[in-house]
Write a protein that holds these residues in place. Structure first.
Motif, PDB file in Angstrom:
ATOM      1  N   ARG A  60      95.124  73.523  64.588  1.00  0.00           N
ATOM      2  CA  ARG A  60      96.304  73.400  63.879  1.00  0.00           C
ATOM      3  C   ARG A  60      94.746  74.435  62.142  1.00  0.00           C
ATOM      4  NH1 ARG A  60      99.768  70.044  64.000  1.00  0.00           N
ATOM      5  NH2 ARG A  60      98.998  68.326  61.776  1.00  0.00           N
ATOM      6  N   ASN A  61      94.130  73.643  61.838  1.00  0.00           N
ATOM      7  CA  ASN A  61      93.887  74.124  61.390  1.00  0.00           C
ATOM      8  C   ASN A  61      91.511  74.349  61.449  1.00  0.00           C
ATOM      9  OD1 ASN A  61      95.559  73.886  58.218  1.00  0.00           O
ATOM     10  ND2 ASN A  61      95.294  71.696  59.337  1.00  0.00           N
ATOM     11  N   LYS A  62      91.797  75.350  62.761  1.00  0.00           N
ATOM     12  CA  LYS A  62      90.273  75.837  63.493  1.00  0.00           C
ATOM     13  C   LYS A  62      88.822  76.213  61.737  1.00  0.00           C
ATOM     14  CE  LYS A  62      92.170  76.341  67.747  1.00  0.00           C
ATOM     15  NZ  LYS A  62      92.817  77.894  68.483  1.00  0.00           N
ATOM     16  N   VAL A  63      90.051  76.898  61.105  1.00  0.00           N
ATOM     17  CA  VAL A  63      89.038  77.519  60.444  1.00  0.00           C
ATOM     18  C   VAL A  63      88.195  76.381  59.582  1.00  0.00           C
ATOM     19  CG1 VAL A  63      88.504  79.070  58.141  1.00  0.00           C
ATOM     20  CG2 VAL A  63      89.757  79.715  60.576  1.00  0.00           C
ATOM     21  N   MET A  64      89.190  75.835  58.697  1.00  0.00           N
ATOM     22  CA  MET A  64      88.997  74.935  57.904  1.00  0.00           C
ATOM     23  C   MET A  64      88.085  73.465  58.345  1.00  0.00           C
ATOM     24  SD  MET A  64      88.903  73.300  54.720  1.00  0.00           S
ATOM     25  CE  MET A  64      90.294  74.683  54.011  1.00  0.00           C
ATOM     26  N   THR A  65      88.481  73.451  59.337  1.00  0.00           N
ATOM     27  CA  THR A  65      87.809  72.668  60.795  1.00  0.00           C
ATOM     28  C   THR A  65      86.148  72.626  60.768  1.00  0.00           C
ATOM     29  OG1 THR A  65      89.868  71.901  61.384  1.00  0.00           O
ATOM     30  CG2 THR A  65      87.202  70.989  62.649  1.00  0.00           C
ATOM     31  N   LEU A  66      86.230  74.170  61.599  1.00  0.00           N
ATOM     32  CA  LEU A  66      84.838  75.082  61.691  1.00  0.00           C
ATOM     33  C   LEU A  66      83.947  74.344  60.243  1.00  0.00           C
ATOM     34  CD1 LEU A  66      83.262  76.521  63.246  1.00  0.00           C
ATOM     35  CD2 LEU A  66      84.135  78.280  62.756  1.00  0.00           C
ATOM     36  N   THR A  67      84.814  75.082  59.130  1.00  0.00           N
ATOM     37  CA  THR A  67      83.517  75.281  57.804  1.00  0.00           C
ATOM     38  C   THR A  67      82.950  73.767  57.534  1.00  0.00           C
ATOM     39  OG1 THR A  67      85.340  76.706  57.607  1.00  0.00           O
ATOM     40  CG2 THR A  67      84.301  75.557  55.187  1.00  0.00           C
ATOM     41  N   ILE A  68      83.481  72.937  57.534  1.00  0.00           N
ATOM     42  CA  ILE A  68      83.116  71.181  57.145  1.00  0.00           C
ATOM     43  C   ILE A  68      82.415  71.285  58.366  1.00  0.00           C
ATOM     44  CG2 ILE A  68      84.368  68.974  57.235  1.00  0.00           C
ATOM     45  CD1 ILE A  68      86.823  69.824  56.282  1.00  0.00           C
ATOM     46  N   PHE A  69      82.687  70.866  59.689  1.00  0.00           N
ATOM     47  CA  PHE A  69      81.359  70.644  60.504  1.00  0.00           C
ATOM     48  C   PHE A  69      80.418  71.809  60.138  1.00  0.00           C
ATOM     49  CE2 PHE A  69      79.015  71.604  64.298  1.00  0.00           C
ATOM     50  CZ  PHE A  69      79.385  70.797  64.815  1.00  0.00           C
ATOM     51  N   LEU A  70      80.240  72.736  59.445  1.00  0.00           N
ATOM     52  CA  LEU A  70      78.970  73.676  58.998  1.00  0.00           C
ATOM     53  C   LEU A  70      78.363  72.756  58.104  1.00  0.00           C
ATOM     54  CD1 LEU A  70      80.232  77.281  60.055  1.00  0.00           C
ATOM     55  CD2 LEU A  70      78.643  75.931  61.362  1.00  0.00           C
TER      56      LEU A  70
END
Length: 248
Positions: free
Chosen positions: A12-22
Motif C-alpha cells: 500500500r505504501n510502495k514509495v515510502m517503503t522504497l525510500t526507507i529501503f534506499l
C-alpha cells in the motif's frame, strides 16, 4: 497473519517503503566505507612505524654527551634492547639558500642529520630508508608541498652546495594524510571536539579555528569559518600570512 499484514502495508505504501529501503542501503554502505577507511588508515600508520622502526623512547639533548655512560646504563637495564645517539646540526635559516633564495624569515626550524644506523630511519616519499650520495640531501616534504623546493634544486648551506635528491617524510604520504583529515572531519561532524597540533598550514586549514602559539603562550586566533569560500589552499595561505605577521 503478521506476515500478511506486513506485506499488505508494504504494497500500500510502495514509495515510502522504497525510500526507507534506499536510506537503509545508503547508511549500510557508508558504514562499510567508514570501516574500510579506518582499517586502511590503521594499516598505513602501522606500516609507517614498521618501515621507520620508530623507537619507544626518544630524548633530545644539547651539549656534550657521554656515550660511555649511556653504554653502561643500557647494559645495566634489561628493558633496554637497543639504543643509539644521533647528531643533529641546527642551522640558521638565513644560511640556507635554495636556488638563490634564502630561507631567512621562515617559521620552520631547520637542521640536518645523517641516516640512522640501527632504527628510527629517515624515509623517502615511498617509505624507504634514504641513502643520499655525496653532495645530496633530502628535504622535508613540507617544503615540496608549499613549492619552496623540488627534486634537482640546488641548496647552498654556508657556501657548500648540495642537490636535492628527494623528499623526506616523517609522516604519512599525502593521500593517507588527506584520508586522516577526512576521518577527523567526519568525527567532528558527529559531535566530537578535536584539538590538533601541527606545523603544516594545509592541515591546519581543515580546522574551524586556529590558535597560534609562541613560547608556550597563545598569541593569536584565526576563526576559519570566515573563509569558508576560500577552500583549503586559500585558508592555508591565510594561515601562513598570519604566521608571517606574527613572526612565528
Amino acid at each position: 497473519m503478521k506476515n500478511r499484514m506486513l506485506w499488505n502495508d508494504i504494497t500500500r505504501n510502495k514509495v515510502m517503503t522504497l525510500t526507507i529501503f534506499l536510506f537503509i542501503s545508503v547508511a549500510a554502505m557508508l558504514l562499510s566505507l567508514a570501516a574500510l577507511l579506518g582499517a586502511n588508515l590503521l594499516g598505513s600508520i602501522d606500516r609507517l612505524m614498521q618501515d621507520a622502526q620508530t623507537p619507544h623512547f626518544m630524548q633530545m639533548h644539547a651539549g656534550v654527551l657521554d656515550i660511555k655512560k649511556l653504554d653502561a646504563f643500557a647494559a645495566e637495564n634489561e628493558v633496554v634492547s637497543r639504543f643509539q645517539a644521533l647528531k643533529f646540526l641546527n642551522i640558521d635559516s638565513g644560511q640556507i639558500v635554495i636556488n638563490g633564495k634564502s630561507l631567512a624569515g621562515t617559521v620552520q626550524d631547520n637542521g640536518f642529520s645523517t641516516q640512522s644506523n640501527q632504527f628510527d630511519f629517515l624515509l623517502d616519499a615511498d617509505n624507504h630508508p634514504v641513502q643520499p650520495l655525496e653532495g645530496e640531501l633530502y628535504a622535508p616534504v613540507f617544503y615540496s608541498k608549499d613549492g619552496t623546493i623540488k627534486l634537482g634544486d640546488t641548496v647552498t648551506i654556508h657556501e657548500l652546495r648540495f642537490t636535492v635528491a628527494d623528499e623526506l617524510t616523517g609522516a604519512l604520504n599525502s593521500k593517507s594524510a588527506d584520508e586522516i583529515m577526512a576521518l577527523f572531519s567526519e568525527i567532528h561532524r558527529n559531535g566530537t571536539a578535536i584539538l590538533l597540533v601541527t606545523h603544516d598550514a594545509k592541515v591546519a586549514a581543515s580546522a574551524q579555528r586556529v590558535l597560534f602559539m609562541q613560547d608556550g603562550k597563545i598569541v593569536s586566533e584565526l576563526p576559519l569559518v570566515d573563509f569558508t569560500n576560500s577552500g583549503i589552499t586559500g585558508k592555508a595561505e591565510r594561515i601562513l600570512c598570519e604566521m608571517r605577521a606574527l613572526e612565528i
